[in-house]
Design an enzyme around this catalytic site. Sequence first.
Site, short mmCIF file in Angstrom:
data_model
loop_
_atom_site.label_atom_id
_atom_site.label_comp_id
_atom_site.label_asym_id
_atom_site.label_seq_id
_atom_site.Cartn_x
_atom_site.Cartn_y
_atom_site.Cartn_z
N LYS A 41 30.76 -10.37 -33.24
CA LYS A 41 30.10 -10.03 -34.50
C LYS A 41 29.34 -11.24 -35.06
O LYS A 41 29.60 -12.38 -34.64
CB LYS A 41 31.15 -9.55 -35.51
CG LYS A 41 32.18 -10.61 -35.88
CD LYS A 41 33.37 -10.00 -36.62
CE LYS A 41 34.37 -11.08 -37.02
NZ LYS A 41 35.65 -10.50 -37.51
N TYR A 262 18.07 -35.93 -54.91
CA TYR A 262 18.04 -35.15 -56.16
C TYR A 262 19.17 -35.57 -57.10
O TYR A 262 20.31 -35.71 -56.67
CB TYR A 262 18.19 -33.66 -55.86
CG TYR A 262 16.95 -33.03 -55.31
CD1 TYR A 262 15.76 -32.99 -56.04
CD2 TYR A 262 16.97 -32.45 -54.04
CE1 TYR A 262 14.63 -32.41 -55.53
CE2 TYR A 262 15.83 -31.86 -53.52
CZ TYR A 262 14.65 -31.84 -54.27
OH TYR A 262 13.53 -31.27 -53.76
C1 PLP Z 1 36.75 -11.11 -36.90
C2 PLP Z 1 37.87 -10.30 -36.39
C3 PLP Z 1 38.60 -10.70 -35.26
C4 PLP Z 1 38.44 -12.06 -34.62
O1 PLP Z 1 39.13 -13.01 -35.41
P1 PLP Z 1 39.24 -14.55 -35.01
O2 PLP Z 1 40.14 -15.11 -36.04
O3 PLP Z 1 37.86 -15.10 -35.07
O4 PLP Z 1 39.80 -14.61 -33.63
C5 PLP Z 1 39.54 -9.83 -34.74
N1 PLP Z 1 39.77 -8.64 -35.33
C6 PLP Z 1 39.13 -8.24 -36.44
C7 PLP Z 1 39.46 -6.93 -37.07
C8 PLP Z 1 38.16 -9.06 -37.01
O5 PLP Z 1 37.54 -8.68 -38.14
#
Ligand code: PLP
Length: 369
Positions: A41, A262
């Site tokens: 993702k 800044y």
């Molecule tokens: C993002 C996510 C993962 C992966 O989590 P990590 O901590 O990056 O390994 C797994 N399951 C779900 C439901 C997630 O939203």
Amino acid sequence: MQDISNEGAAARLTIDLRALCANYRTIARHVAPARAAAVVKADAYGLGAARVAPALAAEGCRDFFVAHLSEAAALRPLLPADARLFILNGLLPGGESACAALGAIPVLNGLEQVRAWVACGKALGRRLPAVLQVDSGMSRLGLAPEDIDTLLAEIDMARDLDLQLVMSHLACGDEPENGANPDQLARFEALTARLPPVPRSLANSGGCFLTPGFHFDLVRPGIALYGAAPHPGHPSPIQPVVRLEARIIQVRTIPAGQGVGYGLTYAPDKPARIATIGVGYADGWPRHLSNKGAAWFGDTRLPIAGRVSMDSMTLDVSALSDGTLHYGDMVELIGPHQPLEVVAADAGTIPYEILTSLGRRYARVWITE
Ligand SMILES: *Cc1c(COP(=O)(O)O)cnc(C)c1O
């Protein structure tokens, strides 16, 4: 001085696909006989899903999790035909037929999503593939225990859905000693016992390195693939994947008391040398690192001096003798001297946020062999 492949770019982001694949193999071996999926993702946590997902498919990964339908649509043509694409956020109203046409598998997180997906299947005259998420204690997504009664009363699970997986998510998987983990495990066992006996999935990266009881049939690592320790502060078998380096645009000497950047928030009481690099908050370098954090030149730490600007920031390079650092030289922002975890800690955040914020203006270099 090193070359930069993308001519004239201010900074170079090197992504080591070999290390990423090694991390996948490390996790897959560790959790076997459970299968290892890959969470890709948010553009593979900012690294580039179009490169990352096919590389993991070549390692044998066949289960990919994204958050949105649009992410699944972008990846579908890049993956083998037998790869499954799961959508963690599930369905939003109006997205059902596009999801079905794509062959993506929604994670159904609530009764509304289940009803909409079953109705879509009925309209299409077929059972659609689905994942059911149950809430084992995180209170974010998934069916509540009482929703399961409604679900079983309302839906004929075998007739109305092609249920491929039941899953839940750990709130504290990154903390091996946290008592919430065994609590969630027990609740997940109890909730899934009421559902059809399909494969189950509970573990994120942290969960992969808890006891084998957390692995079930499929694990869902994300951050560990991308090089961050699954249990921060504990020894980790995971290799770094990302390196970020920026070039010096200008070096100047300033008199005692002269302000930098800044708000003139950095004004050393003795003369100083200040170097400017072309990375700023528009590149995802946190503005919270103003007067905090550092870059590295060789083994020398160069503190960030003054506020991080949109497109640049300034370093106090007085620790280096005059003439050491030149226009065009490279300094390290993420790398062996300053791991991702340190940048995140300095900025008061987590590696996930640093990676998913990585800018689009970097020259991206992929190490593939
Ligand atoms: C993002 C996510 C993962 C992966 O989590 P990590 O901590 O990056 O390994 C797994 N399951 C779900 C439901 C997630 O939203």
